[in-house]
Design a protein around this motif. Structure first.
Motif, short mmCIF file in Angstrom:
data_model
loop_
_atom_site.label_atom_id
_atom_site.label_comp_id
_atom_site.label_asym_id
_atom_site.label_seq_id
_atom_site.Cartn_x
_atom_site.Cartn_y
_atom_site.Cartn_z
N TRP A 253 -6.52 24.11 71.21
CA TRP A 253 -6.61 22.80 71.88
C TRP A 253 -6.69 21.64 70.90
O TRP A 253 -6.02 20.62 71.05
CB TRP A 253 -7.83 22.80 72.79
CG TRP A 253 -8.08 21.52 73.53
CD1 TRP A 253 -8.88 20.49 73.15
CD2 TRP A 253 -7.51 21.14 74.79
NE1 TRP A 253 -8.86 19.48 74.08
CE2 TRP A 253 -8.02 19.86 75.11
CE3 TRP A 253 -6.62 21.74 75.67
CZ2 TRP A 253 -7.68 19.18 76.27
CZ3 TRP A 253 -6.28 21.07 76.82
CH2 TRP A 253 -6.78 19.81 77.12
N PHE B 255 -7.14 28.15 75.40
CA PHE B 255 -7.48 26.85 74.82
C PHE B 255 -7.83 26.92 73.34
O PHE B 255 -8.34 25.96 72.77
CB PHE B 255 -8.67 26.23 75.58
CG PHE B 255 -8.33 25.73 76.96
CD1 PHE B 255 -7.24 24.90 77.17
CD2 PHE B 255 -9.10 26.11 78.05
CE1 PHE B 255 -6.93 24.44 78.44
CE2 PHE B 255 -8.79 25.66 79.33
CZ PHE B 255 -7.69 24.82 79.51
N PRO C 28 -11.32 20.43 76.40
CA PRO C 28 -10.55 20.72 77.62
C PRO C 28 -11.44 20.54 78.84
O PRO C 28 -12.68 20.57 78.73
CB PRO C 28 -10.13 22.18 77.45
CG PRO C 28 -11.05 22.75 76.44
CD PRO C 28 -11.46 21.62 75.54
N CYS D 89 0.96 25.49 74.21
CA CYS D 89 0.67 24.77 75.47
C CYS D 89 1.38 25.38 76.66
O CYS D 89 1.57 24.73 77.68
CB CYS D 89 1.04 23.29 75.33
SG CYS D 89 2.73 22.98 74.78
N ARG E 253 -1.60 18.73 75.52
CA ARG E 253 -2.79 19.12 76.27
C ARG E 253 -2.56 18.98 77.77
O ARG E 253 -2.94 19.86 78.55
CB ARG E 253 -3.98 18.25 75.84
CG ARG E 253 -4.46 18.54 74.43
CD ARG E 253 -5.54 17.56 74.03
NE ARG E 253 -5.86 17.70 72.62
CZ ARG E 253 -6.64 16.86 71.94
NH1 ARG E 253 -7.17 15.82 72.56
NH2 ARG E 253 -6.88 17.05 70.66
#
Length: 490
Positions: free
Chosen positions: A39, A36, A19, A229, A47
């Motif tokens: 992720w 995150f 990230p 997300c 993302r």
């Protein structure tokens, strides 16, 4: 050897990119880097969605609100006292002369463009069995009008009355209507108004704006993730009005239009007197910063907030029914025989624009929000968490002066909160209150009613375009007979 080099190149290309480092560092500053944690499992689109979601948050402000609200219960509150009688204009004390003076004074201010109206309309009709905004709801009147339409037509009627009352002028000055939606109701509300051609209002006199949202958090202040997300968020309460007016620069917009007074109310009251000239005239007459309409509690344990005074000589504010000790709720004033804590808050308020400017800054600076523990939809299923809210009455603590104005429940308060079949505050109960009130107007104006079912189960509906509060009906009703249920339009 060549195959190994090619394989390592592919592996490097396919290795998930981390990230954005700058965003990670910002989140670490506020202890929220866990957003995150999944992720590596997200697609490129997911993302991007997560990064946009986080970047859309005012992290310093959100962190300040979380810390102030979860980490402090605020200063000790002084004991509560009943509202002094001198702060309340009761129905029984008002003279005909006063009522007429307030009505004319309010109409004069409206004819001069000094009043704006703010509608709190961020809620959906979930408890009514509808996903539409509450204002779209049809409560079953003979006309089939929605709550939005009833309120729009009351604005149209007041505008006409104000124009007729103005000396030497018959031009209508529009009352600007500011409608606060939420992310969950905004698009549907706009489309509803557009499809109904704004119910006869000028498009330019209606402004939509959204209240804010805040992340839902755990008890230790960590963001709850609705999906991998997306941070779970909830509207910031009807008290989010003040921050929304400030961030949308609508307080400046009001000032530019010449507005000095702001009428504010909730969408789900079917009998609300929008832009009430009498209430406005009283407000101007008292010269206070804010005022509220109140109704008497129906019984001690009624689930309504009540106005109280914080300590002797302190500010007036509202205590929710869940916060008022049952013994205090039942206390009787021995001199009147009525409840000591009897003035119910029904979300009908009047503010000066100057005070709205003051409180928009003060509430933001204090950053203390009410904590509501709720089940939050999350990536781990429904989980207990915290929603942070402000209430419209939080502003009252900052008011240098305030007055209360009694309204009769049967004339001005018909809440629509629960689906038909519930024991109170249903579309059916609100519809009957309107039909009964309008039937009394007809009889008072010299008309007669016939009915094929018991009259207490029905009545007639008078269009708000024809009469705002029962006025100007004699020439139409006197000597005429109307059949219930029906709509009377002129």
């Amino acid at each position: 050897m060549k195959e190994m080099v090619v394989g390592s190149e592919i592996a490097r290309r396919e290795a998930p990119s981390p990230p954005p480092q700058a965003l990670v560092e910002r989140l670490k500053d506020y202890g929220q880097e866990d957003v995150f944690c999944l992720w590596d499992e997200l697609s490129h689109e997911e993302r991007d969605q997560l990064v946009r979601d986080i970047e859309g948050l005012d992290l310093p402000r959100v962190d300040r609100i979380i810390r102030c609200s979860l980490g402090s219960q605020g200063p000790p509150q002084p004991g509560i006292e009943p509202v002094p009688e001198s702060c309340v204009s009761t129905v029984e004390e008002r003279t005909l002369t006063e009522r007429e003076r307030w009505w004319k004074r309010g109409l004069k201010a409206i004819s001069e463009g000094k009043l704006a109206v703010v509608l709190l309309s961020g809620g959906q009709g979930t408890r009514l069995g509808s996903s539409d905004p509450k204002g779209c709801f049809n409560i079953g009147l003979p006309s089939g009008k929605s709550l939005f339409q009833l309120q729009a037509e009351r604005i149209l009627c007041v505008q006409k009355l104000a124009a007729q009352s103005a000396d030497g002028s018959s031009s209508v000055i529009p009352i600007h209507w500011y409608i606060m939606t939420s992310p969950f109701t905004d698009e549907a509300t706009r489309k509803f108004f557009e499809s109904r051609k704004y119910f006869g209002l000028d498009v330019g006199q209606v402004t939509f704006f959204q209240q804010g949202t805040l992340p839902c958090v755990s008890r230790d202040g960590r963001f709850i993730m609705e999906t991998a997300c997306k941070v779970a968020k909830a509207p910031d309460g009807n008290g989010g009005l003040y921050a929304a007016l400030k961030s949308s620069k609508l307080l400046e917009d009001m000032a530019m239009r010449g507005v000095r007074y702001v009428d504010c109310y909730g969408v789900d009251n079917a009998l609300v007197r929008v832009a009430d000239p009498t209430f406005l005239g009283y407000f101007i007459d008292k010269g206070v910063a804010t005022a509220a309409k109140v109704v008497r509690k129906a019984y001690p344990q009624e689930k309504v907030g009540v106005f109280v005074q914080r300590g002797r000589g302190g500010p007036l504010t509202v205590v929710e029914y869940s916060e008022l000790d049952s013994s205090m709720a039942s206390e009787i004033n021995q001199s009147t025989g009525r409840l000591r804590f009897c003035w119910s808050n029904v979300c009908l308020h009047m503010f000066t624009l100057d005070f709205l400017n003051q409180v928009a800054h003060a509430l933001e600076k204090d950053s203390i929000y009410h904590i509501a523990e709720k089940k939050i939809p999350s990536i781990h299923g429904s989980t207990m968490g915290v929603k942070l809210e402000q209430f419209i009455f939080d502003a009252f603590a900052y008011a240098p002066s305030m007055a209360l104005f009694e309204a009769l429940r049967e004339e001005e308060f018909a809440p629509v909160k629960n689906a038909n079949g519930a024991s109170y505050d249903t579309p059916d109960s609100a519809r009957l209150m309107i039909l009964r009130l309008h039937s009394r107007w007809v009889v008072a104006a010299g008309g007669f009613l016939t009915h094929s079912v018991p009259l207490y189960l029905t009545g007639v509906e008078i269009s708000p375009l024809s009469s705002y509060a029962g006025e100007n009906l004699e020439s139409i009703c006197r000597g005429r007979t109307f059949h219930a249920p029906s709509e009377i339009t002129f």
